[in-house]
Each structure stands twice: as structure tokens, then as C-alpha cells.
Design a protein around this motif. Structure first.
Motif, short mmCIF file in Angstrom:
data_model
loop_
_atom_site.label_atom_id
_atom_site.label_comp_id
_atom_site.label_asym_id
_atom_site.label_seq_id
_atom_site.Cartn_x
_atom_site.Cartn_y
_atom_site.Cartn_z
N SER A 125 -8.19 -35.02 -27.23
CA SER A 125 -6.68 -35.56 -26.81
C SER A 125 -6.02 -36.34 -28.10
CB SER A 125 -6.89 -36.46 -25.59
OG SER A 125 -7.35 -35.99 -24.27
N ALA A 126 -4.86 -36.58 -27.82
CA ALA A 126 -4.14 -37.40 -28.75
C ALA A 126 -2.76 -38.00 -27.98
CB ALA A 126 -3.60 -36.39 -30.04
N LEU A 127 -2.36 -38.82 -28.71
CA LEU A 127 -0.97 -39.44 -28.31
C LEU A 127 0.13 -38.36 -28.60
CD1 LEU A 127 -1.00 -43.01 -29.62
CD2 LEU A 127 -1.58 -42.43 -27.36
N ASN A 128 1.44 -38.62 -28.19
CA ASN A 128 2.35 -37.59 -28.06
C ASN A 128 3.31 -37.44 -29.19
OD1 ASN A 128 1.65 -37.05 -25.25
ND2 ASN A 128 3.25 -37.94 -24.39
N SER A 129 3.23 -38.33 -30.14
CA SER A 129 3.99 -38.39 -31.43
C SER A 129 3.75 -37.19 -32.36
CB SER A 129 3.99 -39.72 -32.20
OG SER A 129 2.75 -39.60 -32.98
N LEU A 130 4.65 -36.57 -33.02
CA LEU A 130 4.38 -35.61 -33.92
C LEU A 130 3.08 -35.70 -34.83
CD1 LEU A 130 5.01 -32.86 -35.17
CD2 LEU A 130 6.80 -33.77 -36.32
N ARG A 131 3.27 -37.17 -35.39
CA ARG A 131 2.16 -37.63 -36.38
C ARG A 131 0.85 -37.43 -35.70
NH1 ARG A 131 2.48 -43.55 -38.48
NH2 ARG A 131 2.36 -43.70 -36.29
N ASP A 132 0.73 -37.83 -34.58
CA ASP A 132 -0.64 -37.75 -33.60
C ASP A 132 -1.02 -36.42 -33.49
OD1 ASP A 132 -1.52 -40.53 -33.73
OD2 ASP A 132 0.24 -40.68 -32.45
N VAL A 133 0.04 -35.57 -33.00
CA VAL A 133 -0.43 -34.16 -32.61
C VAL A 133 -0.65 -33.25 -33.88
CG1 VAL A 133 0.88 -32.40 -31.48
CG2 VAL A 133 1.00 -34.16 -30.45
N ALA A 134 0.10 -33.40 -34.84
CA ALA A 134 -0.17 -32.67 -36.07
C ALA A 134 -1.38 -33.01 -36.56
CB ALA A 134 0.87 -32.96 -37.04
N LEU B 285 3.94 -28.77 -24.70
CA LEU B 285 3.12 -27.87 -24.83
C LEU B 285 1.63 -28.68 -25.04
CD1 LEU B 285 4.54 -25.10 -27.01
CD2 LEU B 285 4.22 -25.29 -24.48
N HIS B 286 1.66 -29.81 -25.97
CA HIS B 286 0.71 -30.61 -26.13
C HIS B 286 0.13 -31.32 -24.97
CE1 HIS B 286 -1.75 -33.94 -27.39
NE2 HIS B 286 -0.66 -34.89 -26.97
N VAL B 287 1.17 -32.07 -24.03
CA VAL B 287 0.90 -32.64 -22.84
C VAL B 287 0.08 -31.65 -21.73
CG1 VAL B 287 1.80 -34.01 -20.96
CG2 VAL B 287 2.71 -34.52 -22.99
N ALA B 288 0.36 -30.56 -21.93
CA ALA B 288 -0.04 -29.74 -20.99
C ALA B 288 -1.76 -29.24 -21.40
CB ALA B 288 0.79 -28.31 -20.91
N CYS B 289 -1.94 -29.46 -22.43
CA CYS B 289 -3.22 -28.83 -22.73
C CYS B 289 -4.22 -29.90 -23.42
CB CYS B 289 -3.12 -27.80 -23.77
SG CYS B 289 -2.37 -28.06 -25.31
N GLY B 290 -3.56 -30.86 -23.90
CA GLY B 290 -4.32 -32.08 -24.60
C GLY B 290 -3.63 -33.47 -24.46
N GLY B 291 -3.01 -33.81 -23.59
CA GLY B 291 -2.36 -35.10 -23.41
C GLY B 291 -3.16 -35.89 -22.75
N LEU B 292 -2.41 -37.33 -22.52
CA LEU B 292 -3.45 -38.30 -22.09
C LEU B 292 -2.56 -38.82 -20.93
CD1 LEU B 292 -4.07 -40.25 -25.45
CD2 LEU B 292 -5.88 -39.33 -23.88
N SER B 293 -3.24 -39.18 -19.76
CA SER B 293 -2.79 -39.84 -18.72
C SER B 293 -2.40 -41.42 -19.09
CB SER B 293 -3.57 -39.88 -17.53
OG SER B 293 -4.70 -40.70 -17.52
N THR B 294 -1.55 -42.12 -18.27
CA THR B 294 -1.42 -43.41 -18.59
C THR B 294 -2.48 -44.40 -18.51
OG1 THR B 294 0.81 -43.52 -17.39
CG2 THR B 294 -0.26 -45.40 -17.54
N GLY B 295 -3.36 -44.11 -17.89
CA GLY B 295 -4.79 -44.86 -17.94
C GLY B 295 -5.73 -44.58 -18.95
#
Length: 374
Positions: free
Chosen positions: A313-322, A270-280
Motif C-alpha cells: 500500500s501507499a498514501l494517496n499523494s502523487l509522490r507516494d503513489v509514483a 484507481l490507487h485507492v481501489a487497488c492499493g489504498g489505506l483505510s483510516t486505521g
């Protein structure tokens, strides 16, 4: 990620259109290779002004029963034709399938007024009852109805239920009436890939699962976690962060593959879909985050263009997303005992290990409350 793609594609489209308009306005004299809308007398196959085959009359009426599409203007047709010619695409290439490929038939009636409404209704019907459960749970979490203090954890093999009013009950699986669970599994990686302990939270209770191996009642660690009662028909939605990791250790997901009453939703997805980061975008995001942590004003000023990306945006870990969505700071130091410690060390620090897992569950619940409706 999605925004970056839209910006790039939009710029390309605008440049192509401007170039085509300049060439057409300047009197580009390429030989016309397209005709206006035509229909085959033998099959009824229609092609548009640039030679692209169109839906047959029966399919068109089925898919667009009440929609009228205005004809393209002469300028729009010229721009389209020129753009295709620039790419080396001719009317011959577009119609290479020939009339033999023409298919026309009547479809079942749309479930709605438009094709968009049709697929939306079908998708929602297929997602039920889990979609309604997710909507209700996320709403309750935002309203604070799931907020509960952690209990005093007890080491018993299998599941133990800790009620909101202080009751402690040994159970075979979480209550069937708890339709939504937020769930997290911890694994002592040095000892076994199987679960060491797991915590689940519903609106009205905490649940703790302890591996019989950790509790000392089994000589091996090969135990899976039951989330459903035998014969349970009541639906259950399980929420987790990177939930595929947790799901791999669930008995019902691995043994009862056709358990249609059990579904999972992933807050990381869900995070990747609305606030995730691409590789670049990851490298500049990390560099900017480091500069923020170190209060490097010179770097922040020189890379002010990254600030919008950092804020959104944020990285995908729970720590970053929270931290990003909820302002929650998670202390992950206890995780080391699961990464590099032994089962004996987890047993010795059992209360801290269970509390660490429960804090991740609480954070996941808060993230779910924010991102599901985003």
C-alpha cells in the motif's frame, strides 16, 4: 483496506458457523419456527426453508434463465435457522411484508448468459468509447510509446503545442486527434483559486497552458482552461491525479456541463481501489515508513506484521503513489512557489514552474499505465 475487511468478516462468519454447528450437534432444542419451501396458492409467492420470500417464477426465469441452484442440505438449513434465531429473527419477521408485497413480471432479456455478464456488458457499453481509449493509452504507456523529453517552455497566453519532432504551435485547445491527455494544473494559492498554468501530454505532443494573468496580458486571474475545440465531437479522455481539483478549472467541465465527448479518470481513485489505506491503517503505515527511512531495525523487527501492509500500500499523494508503483522519486520543492509564493515569483521562475508541472504529468502517466490494469 479491502483485504483487512475480508479478513475481519471471514473470521466472524467462521466463528458463527462453528458456534452454530456445536449447538446443533449438541442437540439444541429451540422450537422450530421455520418451514420448508412453500408457495402461496393465491399469488405463487415462494419462501425458502428459513422464511425468506423468493423471486416469483417470471422474475426467476428472467434473471436466472439457465442457472440451476442446488437445494440447501439439511445441515445448511439448520445452521441458517439457528443463526437467525440467535439474532432474534423469526419467520414472522422475515415475512412481515405479507403477500400484498409480492410482485412478479417478465424482464427484458439478459445481455448475456448470466446476471453478472449482463451488468458487465451494460457497464462496458456505457463506458465506451472512453474505456477503450483508457485501455489503449495505458498499454502504450507501459510499452514506452509516450516517453518524451520536456521541451523548452515558452510563455505565451493560452495553449502552446510542442510536437514530438520539435514543432512549437499556438493552439486554441489540444488537437482533437489527441484523444487521451494526461493533465495537471498548478494554482498560485495566495493570488487566486484560478489556474496559473497547466500541462497536458498526449502520445505525440506536450501542451502548455499559461494564464493570461501570468503572461501579463490580463489584469485578472479569472480564466478557465479550454480542453475542447468549439463543436468538437471527437471523444477526449483526461487523466489526472486527484483530477477533481484540475477539472474544477476546466472551461468545458464548468460551462458546458453536457459535454458528453469529455470524460475524466482519476489515478488517485484507481490507487485507492487497488492499493489504498483505510483510516486505521494510515498511522501504522506512516510509523513504519519513518522507521524504514531512518533504518530503525529495532522498530521494524518489533512491527514485522506491518511490513506486508507497507509493501502492498501507499498514501494517496502523487509522490507516494509514483514511488510505490513506479519507483519514481518526485522532487516537490518547486511546489512551494505555488503554495506560498506570488504570481510575480512564478513568472520569474517560469521555466522551473512549468517543468515541475510537466514532471507531475509524466509521473501521473506512468502511474496510470500501472494502476489502470491492476
Amino acid at each position: 483496506m479491502a483485504s483487512g475487511m475480508r479478513w475481519g468478516q471471514g473470521g466472524v462468519v467462521r466463528r458463527v458457523l462453528r458456534q452454530a454447528q456445536r449447538r446443533i450437534a449438541g442437540g439444541a432444542s429451540e422450537k422450530r419456527q421455520y418451514t420448508t419451501d412453500t408457495a402461496s396458492a393465491s399469488t405463487g409467492q415462494r419462501t425458502n426453508a428459513v422464511g425468506i420470500p423468493m423471486l416469483g417464477p417470471l422474475l426467476r426465469q428472467s434473471v436466472f434463465p439457465s442457472t440451476h441452484f442446488p437445494s440447501a442440505t439439511a445441515t445448511q438449513q439448520r445452521i441458517s435457522q439457528q443463526h437467525l434465531l440467535d439474532q432474534g429473527i423469526t419467520a414472522t419477521a422475515l415475512s412481515s411484508g405479507g403477500e400484498a408485497s409480492f410482485v412478479d413480471f417478465t424482464l427484458p432479456a439478459l445481455q448475456g448468459k448470466t446476471i453478472d455478464e449482463h451488468f458487465h456488458r451494460i457497464g462496458r457499453a456505457e463506458a465506451e468509447p472512453f474505456l477503450s481509449l483508457a485501455e489503449q493509452a495505458s498499454r502504450e504507456i507501459r510499452q514506452g510509446l509516450w516517453d518524451m523529453e520536456q521541451p523548452s517552455w515558452e510563455m505565451h497566453p493560452g495553449w502552446t503545442r510542442y510536437g514530438r519532432q520539435g514543432s512549437v504551435t499556438r493552439v486554441c485547445a489540444p488537437d482533437a486527434s489527441d484523444h487521451v491527455l494526461v493533465f495537471d494544473v498548478e494554482v498560485t494559492m495566495r493570488d487566486s483559486p484560478y489556474a496559473t498554468l497547466a500541462v497536458a501530454q498526449s502520445r505525440d505532443a506536450w501542451y502548455l497552458w499559461v494564464s493570461p494573468y501570468l503572461a501579463g496580458t490580463s489584469q485578472h486571474a479569472r480564466h478557465l482552461i479550454p480542453l475542447m475545440h468549439s463543436g468538437q465531437r471527437a471523444p477526449r479522455l483526461v487523466v489526472g491525479h486527484n483530477v477533481a481539483f484540475d477539472r474544477a478549472r476546466v472551461l468545458d467541465a464548468r460551462v458546458q456541463l453536457k459535454c458528453s465527448a469529455l470524460a475524466f479518470v482519476d489515478t488517485m481513485s484507481l490507487h485507492v481501489a487497488c492499493g489504498g489505506l483505510s483510516t486505521g491503517q494510515r498511522a501504522p503505515w506512516r510509523q513504519y515508513a519513518t522507521a524504514v527511512a531512518q533504518d530503525d531495525s529495532a522498530y521494524l523487527s518489533a512491527h514485522d506484521d506491518v511490513r506486508v501492509l507497507f509493501d502492498a500500500s501507499a498514501l494517496n499523494s502523487l509522490r507516494d503513489v509514483a514511488a510505490h508503483y513506479c519507483g519514481i522519486t518526485l522532487d516537490k520543492s518547486t511546489r512551494d512557489v505555488f503554495v506560498s509564493g506570488s504570481i510575480a515569483e512564478v513568472r520569474e521562475g517560469f521555466a522551473q514552474a512549468a517543468g515541475y508541472c510537466a514532471r507531475d504529468v509524466s509521473a501521473t502517466a506512468q502511474v496510470f499505465g500501472r494502476v489502470f490494469e491492476a
